[in-house]
Design a protein around this motif. Structure first.
Motif, PDB file in Angstrom:
ATOM      1  N   THR A 143      31.527  49.189 -18.478  1.00  0.00           N
ATOM      2  CA  THR A 143      30.491  49.106 -19.511  1.00  0.00           C
ATOM      3  C   THR A 143      31.069  49.025 -20.919  1.00  0.00           C
ATOM      4  N   ARG A 144      30.332  48.345 -21.786  1.00  0.00           N
ATOM      5  CA  ARG A 144      30.707  48.356 -23.206  1.00  0.00           C
ATOM      6  C   ARG A 144      29.422  48.440 -24.014  1.00  0.00           C
ATOM      7  N   SER A 145      29.385  49.420 -24.896  1.00  0.00           N
ATOM      8  CA  SER A 145      28.178  49.653 -25.686  1.00  0.00           C
ATOM      9  C   SER A 145      28.014  48.573 -26.749  1.00  0.00           C
ATOM     10  N   TYR A 146      26.775  48.355 -27.182  1.00  0.00           N
ATOM     11  CA  TYR A 146      26.478  47.371 -28.237  1.00  0.00           C
ATOM     12  C   TYR A 146      27.008  47.829 -29.592  1.00  0.00           C
ATOM     13  N   HIS A 147      27.300  49.122 -29.747  1.00  0.00           N
ATOM     14  CA  HIS A 147      27.828  49.620 -31.019  1.00  0.00           C
ATOM     15  C   HIS A 147      29.114  48.882 -31.389  1.00  0.00           C
ATOM     16  N   GLY A 152      35.750  48.790 -23.995  1.00  0.00           N
ATOM     17  CA  GLY A 152      35.328  48.642 -22.600  1.00  0.00           C
ATOM     18  C   GLY A 152      35.724  49.891 -21.836  1.00  0.00           C
ATOM     19  N   LEU A 153      34.861  50.334 -20.949  1.00  0.00           N
ATOM     20  CA  LEU A 153      35.134  51.570 -20.209  1.00  0.00           C
ATOM     21  C   LEU A 153      34.904  51.382 -18.718  1.00  0.00           C
ATOM     22  N   LYS A 154      35.614  52.173 -17.938  1.00  0.00           N
ATOM     23  CA  LYS A 154      35.418  52.165 -16.496  1.00  0.00           C
ATOM     24  C   LYS A 154      35.132  53.589 -16.028  1.00  0.00           C
ATOM     25  N   TRP A 155      34.061  53.718 -15.231  1.00  0.00           N
ATOM     26  CA  TRP A 155      33.679  55.024 -14.664  1.00  0.00           C
ATOM     27  C   TRP A 155      33.747  54.858 -13.156  1.00  0.00           C
ATOM     28  N   THR A 156      34.419  55.756 -12.464  1.00  0.00           N
ATOM     29  CA  THR A 156      34.429  55.666 -10.993  1.00  0.00           C
ATOM     30  C   THR A 156      34.179  57.020 -10.368  1.00  0.00           C
ATOM     31  N   SER A 157      33.557  56.960  -9.189  1.00  0.00           N
ATOM     32  CA  SER A 157      33.350  58.193  -8.436  1.00  0.00           C
ATOM     33  C   SER A 157      33.078  57.866  -6.966  1.00  0.00           C
ATOM     34  N   ASP A 169      39.992  46.640 -19.793  1.00  0.00           N
ATOM     35  CA  ASP A 169      40.050  45.377 -20.542  1.00  0.00           C
ATOM     36  C   ASP A 169      38.992  44.403 -20.043  1.00  0.00           C
ATOM     37  N   GLY A 170      38.669  43.466 -20.930  1.00  0.00           N
ATOM     38  CA  GLY A 170      37.824  42.331 -20.539  1.00  0.00           C
ATOM     39  C   GLY A 170      36.418  42.693 -20.133  1.00  0.00           C
ATOM     40  N   VAL A 171      35.891  43.786 -20.672  1.00  0.00           N
ATOM     41  CA  VAL A 171      34.525  44.181 -20.312  1.00  0.00           C
ATOM     42  C   VAL A 171      33.546  43.622 -21.350  1.00  0.00           C
ATOM     43  N   GLN A 172      32.562  42.886 -20.878  1.00  0.00           N
ATOM     44  CA  GLN A 172      31.519  42.338 -21.766  1.00  0.00           C
ATOM     45  C   GLN A 172      30.567  43.433 -22.208  1.00  0.00           C
ATOM     46  N   ARG A 173      29.816  43.142 -23.296  1.00  0.00           N
ATOM     47  CA  ARG A 173      28.766  44.096 -23.659  1.00  0.00           C
ATOM     48  C   ARG A 173      27.752  44.187 -22.518  1.00  0.00           C
ATOM     49  N   GLY A 174      27.337  45.391 -22.247  1.00  0.00           N
ATOM     50  CA  GLY A 174      26.420  45.593 -21.134  1.00  0.00           C
ATOM     51  C   GLY A 174      27.098  46.397 -20.043  1.00  0.00           C
ATOM     52  N   THR A 175      26.580  46.318 -18.864  1.00  0.00           N
ATOM     53  CA  THR A 175      27.062  47.176 -17.787  1.00  0.00           C
ATOM     54  C   THR A 175      27.205  46.396 -16.492  1.00  0.00           C
ATOM     55  N   LYS A 176      28.299  46.611 -15.812  1.00  0.00           N
ATOM     56  CA  LYS A 176      28.511  46.032 -14.480  1.00  0.00           C
ATOM     57  C   LYS A 176      28.772  47.167 -13.496  1.00  0.00           C
ATOM     58  N   ILE A 177      28.032  47.183 -12.426  1.00  0.00           N
ATOM     59  CA  ILE A 177      28.205  48.241 -11.434  1.00  0.00           C
ATOM     60  C   ILE A 177      28.633  47.626 -10.112  1.00  0.00           C
TER      61      ILE A 177
END
Ligand code: ADP
Ligand code: MG
Length: 552
Positions: A143-147, A152-157, A169-177
């Motif tokens: 995910t990457r916030s519109y701010h 770009g961030l990655k969350w895993t669980s 790296d390479g994360v667009q604005r918005g969220t990919k799950i």
């Protein structure tokens, strides 16, 4: 690139995860609906910020949802171009269920039986995202916030005890799950399976949804648009789609309100006459329940009373939480309120139509009026029964042949002091007018409703009262008549002597034996020698009680 942070889910969150994954949802496939809804929310929020001009120029990308299935890697991926999440938001919103209230929620769980959970609290808790752990071993969120300058961030669980957050790296604005599916959930890596589920739940979602590059949802949620912007043709097409029908709707009713709860409803009555199948009480409701364009339940049986099953359409209410299982939804107080509001509005709609376009209404009444009769005898609440009775139409002794009047018409002509609405069941107008029961009423110039269908007599007897007036069969009336007399006026040349009358009575008693209760002399009749009266239609009452006992 920053370090990877390892976090523990709060203890409450861990327990809740378990509940969500095991029992909150009855169908695993609803995780798709939840993720689409979250994506749609994120896009709506971005649209709002765009409108307010709070998004920098280069951030004005299109608002879309993309779903991808990978049958080799066994993954399900959903990506949106919405507002995205900051690091703190990731930790707050995905790391914690119901931040502040989770403790209270869990305590509540302990107190209440599981069946009561949904009724009160679950809707207020953000738990939708966790449904991914019903089907996934591991879930990755990019995910990457519109701010401005958000990384770009990655969350895993794996949904057990911990989750990790790192920069990516390479994360667009918005969220990919990305959901890595469990062994028994590989079906969700198949395009045709997902396509079916998306169409079922999310066909009307406001933003475009693509599945492996192809647009899936092309339909407009007509019920959410301004009624003035909906043309007759749009109604026809929409009706055909939702009712799976080929005819046109004869009525459409578009209803919006925000109090006492948010409702957007669009109802149709088919042009075709109801079939035996439609008449059957086994037939499912033709209503689909949505919450903000997302399908909650098809064939929603509790939204209108059973007898209104001829109505096709959709009901959308923001107040209904997505994350409720069918069982919990069925009996919630919210659904009861929804049913009450909608039932009253539908009844008022038909009453309005009867006034506005009486001819059209009468043709509807001829085709669908039987449902109203069912409504009266299967409804417990007297006010509601009378609201249905308002829609009934009958010929009367004061209407011309073929013309039908309402109970209100009758009441408006009642003489001062009269407390009864009289009716007579007879197979035809001719038989009603020549009936010995009617004779006395004609003489006294009292209006009598003529019921040509035997069941109408049962319905009015069952209704018993309308607008604080008693509904009375004139057959009973004659029976209870105080003016009936055993003494015969001998001054009248045509009447029998007292002795002759007595011996006639004795003879009749001897012939009829216990088939009659009593034999009386009366002066009420002029053109008929005798009349048979009944005290109450015992058999009819019994019939009503046994065949229509299942009130709904
Ligand atoms: P709810 O949708 O009821 O709030 P969820 O568990 O579905 O609960 O989601 C929790 C929170 O995570 C959301 O309120 C939102 O803040 C955030 N979130 C989830 N999905 C997304 C997304 N695709 N984009 C941005 N934020 C999201
Ligand atoms: Mg959600």
């Amino acid at each position: 690139k920053g370090p990877t942070d390892k976090h523990e889910f709060q203890a409450e969150t861990r327990k809740l995860l378990d509940i969500v994954a095991k029992s909150l949802y009855s169908d695993k496939e609803v995780f798709i609906r939840e993720l689409i809804s979250n994506a749609s929310d994120a896009l709506e929020r971005l649209r709002y910020l765009q409108l307010k001009g709070e998004i920098a120029g280069d951030e004005k990308t299109t608002l879309e949802i993309h779903i991808a299935t990978d049958d080799v890697k066994k993954t399900f991926t959903i990506q949106d171009t919405g507002i995205g999440l900051t690091r703190n938001e990731l930790i707050d919103n995905l790391g914690t269920i119901a931040k502040s209230g989770s403790k209270a929620f869990l305590e509540h769980l302990k107190e209440e039986s599981a069946g009561d959970v949904g009724r009160t609290l679950i809707g207020q808790f953000g738990v939708g995202f966790y449904s991914t752990f019903m089907v996934g071993d591991t879930v990755e969120v990019y995910t990457r916030s519109y701010h401005a300058n958000s990384p770009g961030l990655k969350w895993t669980s794996d949904g057990s005890g911990t989750y990790e957050v790192s920069e990516a790296d390479g994360v667009q604005r918005g969220t990919k799950i990305v959901v890595h599916l469990k062994g028994d959930c590989y079906d969700f890596a198949k395009e045709d399976v997902i396509s079916g589920v998306v169409k079922r739940y999310s066909n009307f979602v406001g933003v475009p949804i693509y599945l492996n590059g192809h647009r899936v949802n092309i339909l407009q949620a007509l019920w959410m648009t301004d009624p003035r912007d909906v043309t007759e043709t749009m109604h026809e097409e929409f009706y055909r789609f939702i009712a799976n029908a080929y005819d046109k709707p004869r009525y459409h009713f578009h209803y919006k309100t925000d109090a006492p709860l948010n409702i957007r409803a669009l109802f149709y009555v088919p042009e075709y006459k109801p079939t035996l199948f439609d008449m059957s009480r086994e037939t499912d409701s033709g209503l689909t329940l949505y919450s903000r364009r997302v399908m909650i339940m098809a064939k929603a049986n509790n939204i209108l009373p059973k007898w209104m099953r001829f109505i096709r359409g959709v009901v959308d209410s923001e107040d209904i939480p997505l994350n409720l299982s069918r069982e919990l939804l069925q009996e919630s107080a919210l659904i009861r309120k929804l049913r009450e509001v909608l039932t009253n509005r539908v009844l008022r709609f038909f009453a309005d139509q009867a006034k506005k376009e009486p001819e059209k209404y009468m043709s509807f009444y001829d085709d669908y009026g039987l449902f109203f009769r069912e409504g009266i005898v299967t409804t417990a609440d007297q006010n509601q029964r009378e609201a249905v009775a308002k829609l009934l139409r009958f010929e009367s002794s004061k209407s011309s042949s073929g013309e039908r009047i309402s109970l209100d018409d009758y009441a408006s002509r009642m003489k001062a002091g009269e407390r009864n609405i009289y009716f007579l069941a007879a197979p035809s107008r001719h038989l009603a007018e020549t009936s010995p029961y009617y004779e006395a009423f004609r003489k006294r110039d009292i209006e009598v409703l003529f019921l040509y269908e035997a069941y109408d007599e049962l319905v009015l007897m069952n209704l018993a009262q309308y607008d604080r007036k008693n509904l009375r069969s004139i057959e009973n009336e004659l029976h209870d008549d105080k003016e009936n007399t055993d003494t015969v006026d001998t001054s009248d040349l045509h009447s029998l002597s007292k002795e002759d009358a007595e011996s006639l009575k004795d003879w009749l008693k001897g012939v009829l034996l216990n088939r009659v209760n009593n034999i009386k002399m009366t002066r009420r009749l002029e053109s008929h020698p005798c009349v048979i009266t009944v005290q109450e239609m015992g058999a009819a009452r019994h019939f009503l009680r046994t065949t229509l006992a299942d009130k709904s």
